[in-house]
Design an enzyme around this catalytic site. Sequence first.
Site, PDB file in Angstrom:
ATOM      1  N   ASP A  64      -9.089  -5.361  -5.666  1.00  0.00           N
ATOM      2  CA  ASP A  64      -8.708  -4.290  -4.741  1.00  0.00           C
ATOM      3  C   ASP A  64      -9.479  -3.027  -5.108  1.00  0.00           C
ATOM      4  O   ASP A  64      -9.228  -2.408  -6.138  1.00  0.00           O
ATOM      5  CB  ASP A  64      -7.207  -4.043  -4.831  1.00  0.00           C
ATOM      6  N   SER A  88       0.825  -1.191   0.000  1.00  0.00           N
ATOM      7  CA  SER A  88       0.000   0.000   0.000  1.00  0.00           C
ATOM      8  C   SER A  88       0.870   1.256   0.000  1.00  0.00           C
ATOM      9  O   SER A  88       1.646   1.459  -0.927  1.00  0.00           O
ATOM     10  CB  SER A  88      -0.975  -0.051   1.182  1.00  0.00           C
ATOM     11  N   HIS A 115      -7.574  -5.812  -0.973  1.00  0.00           N
ATOM     12  CA  HIS A 115      -6.336  -5.143  -0.530  1.00  0.00           C
ATOM     13  C   HIS A 115      -5.632  -6.031   0.497  1.00  0.00           C
ATOM     14  O   HIS A 115      -5.645  -5.760   1.706  1.00  0.00           O
ATOM     15  CB  HIS A 115      -6.726  -3.792   0.073  1.00  0.00           C
TER      16      HIS A 115
END
Length: 649
Positions: A304, A198, A335
């Site tokens: 995601d 991320s 995610h």
Amino acid sequence: MPTRMRFTIRRTLATAAVAALAAVFPAPSGAHAASRESRPVYSYAHAVREAVWVDTGLDADGDGRTDRVAADIVRPSEPARQGRKVPVIMDASPYYSCCGRGNESQRKTYDAQGRVVRMPLFYDNYFVPRGYAFVGVDLTGTNRSDGCVDVGGRAEIQSAKAVIDWLNGRARAYTSRTGSRTVGAGWTNGRTGMIGKSWDGTIANGVAATGVRGLRTIVPISAISSWYDYYFAQGAPLYDGGPDELAGYVENDAAHAHCAAVRKELADGSPRSGDWTPLWTGRDYVKDAAEVRASVFLAHGMQDLNVRTKHFGQWWDALAAHGVQRKIWLSQTGHVDPFDYRRGAWVDTLHRWFDHELLGYDNGVDREPMADIERHPDQWVTSRAWPPHGTRTTTLRPAAGARAGVGTLGLRPATGTETFTDDPALGETDWAARLTTPTPEKAGFLTAPLGRDLRLSGSSRVTVTVTPTTTSAHLSAVLVDLGPDTVRDYADAAEGITTLTGRTCWGESTAGDSACFKKTAARTVRTDYTVFSRGWADLGHHASLRRGVPLTPGEAVTMTLDLAATDHVVPRGHRLALVVAGTDKDLIDPPSTRPALTLDLARTSARLPLTGGTAAFTRATAGGTTAAPAPRRLTGVGTPDLTGHLPAP
């Protein structure tokens, strides 16, 4: 000299240099040379644990002195005593104190002398015994670092880059945050690999785009490649907040007190209009892909809906255009880190990747298939190249069907129109559930049932010509696999996994830092359809992202929507469907008006990356009936809830 040739020569020279260094610094004692694999021969319990503060050369917080960023280091003690140097694996993160890392939200902990006791995740536990150093960097303005959080901007990228410069003897570091005693990095050969999920992976992308010397590889997981595309989709707002709010979420107390000016710059530079501003240009790493010298091992969940898959698609394509060595994993999750959906294979592959890229071991990982793709939960396939050879853009066209509101999708141009009215209370799961039924909020188009599997690999584009009834309008286009399947439940809060109570261990533990992590399993759901690619846009930005304009009611507008990258097989017996609609509930914000939009079918098309191209589509749909399936409500995943999302740990 062509860019690809230039990169190939650069990689060849780098490989030769690594081989030469490997001759000077052989594999760790006890390692079996023929295996070409680093072995856990060093003591984790007796590893050196230290902290340094690296001077970034910037004064983002305006206190009159250059900012220093904290880098916590765990490295094996034996190589330095033997006069040997080690490579570095590095994770630069804003989450080490505010939010934690990984599925168990681990934070750094420290002893009374300020040395790191627990380093989140398994990287130090596993790789330090194998002859690597691990460095956990607190991004500027977070945890123990000076400076301000500027959300992917110059200060954050420089704060991580400066550490690589220090590891390679080009920057200065200190033994404390405010002291004057300097410290060198004589224990490392400077060869560095960055990894992170991320925001962390985003920083790896950004640092690689600077071309910094010493960065040999990056492993970005679910990472952003352009911050504009995190907040907007071609002018349509994806979230109701901006980067100033995100900065406030992760900054430390000192940054909160002294960085109001930076937060104001973030707010002023990111208007909710969706216009592309200079702030976004400075946070677009894709434009600098030509500068990337590091190899890239990328992982992303194809469902995601936080860091959406456009990010990996455009980054991958840009890297390919410049000949960057690449590898990719694509899962069915949202995610989620690969450690939590394919743990054993991930650790093994990551180990071999770092051994190859940082230690120079000829272990064959670079000759393996480029792509691993999760086709069904826990069922993986590989591709020698990605997108696979033979993938061709194929133009499909929507047409009116025998039943109003349920159209067809094929190769022939059509005439006529379809009209739908934006309903912000509905989204893609509602549209797909009613694909076989006329409803006023969407226009749906279906192929005949397929006689053969049809594979899409890469990014699609849908061009529409629509006439709005109001001065503002948002558009969505989604691709749907219409047919029964069992998929990971990406709409669940855990986005496709279930966390179990048992643990598995990856590396060595100490009393303060366990190498054992909770097991996970796939969380699945039985569905009648799968939405597998999406794109959104603000119709007012049809002419330019730089500035949106009011629409003229009754005047037709043409716009091309970029759909997110994916790799999906629509199986034999299923139908491929395209839905065009307005606001996608919870995935984009609604416009200021609620328009009706008339779709001109003659000037609407979908360009899809099909393996085998037009010929494959023709074979797959030959002889199939174009009659609309019987009307019924279909079942799928729940409605994704992304309220309050951020590039999460």
